[in-house]
Design a protein around this motif. Sequence first.
Motif: not given
Length: 169
Positions: A126-141
């Motif tokens: 759900g939302l937590l899984a989406h959030c983890i992926q979204h924020e990890n994307d930031h760490l990759q630029g």
Amino acid sequence: MAKREILEFPDERLRNVAAPIEAIDAELQTLIDDMIETMYDARGVGLAASQVDEHRRLIVIDVSEDQSQPLVLINPEYTPIGDEKEPMQEGCLSIPEYYAEVSRYLKVRLKAQDRNGDAYELEADGLLAHCIQHENDHLQGTLFVDYLSPLKRDRVMKKMQKRHKLQED
């Protein structure tokens, strides 16, 4: 604690790749506290250190209704559980007032360290899984607008440039 300035798209610093965190020290604890305060003040559910111009592998997340359960993810890594994806409306503190549907893995397994440096794992959906992926994307630029069509991304870019010009005037 202090609120930090959140970088906004199209700021090129958002494209920097974050470095692993080597030391859990007092300076990092201050950054964690500042990021949590900044996230809550901006009414967000997640914030990556890259968004506050600290290019280290650190994320804070709180998807609880009453913002009482902040998660700290130091050096996070996730793997999808299965191939199933779901679209969800996403926003980003670095792209205020813009939302778009992004398809992400339905479930993920996260490995990270907590604020004390202790390793932990969790499964999220759900939302937590989406959030983890979204924020990890930031760490990759990577930003969520990178998943949009070039036309939509260009529209967002123009909207944000206009916003910044109005703020300068």
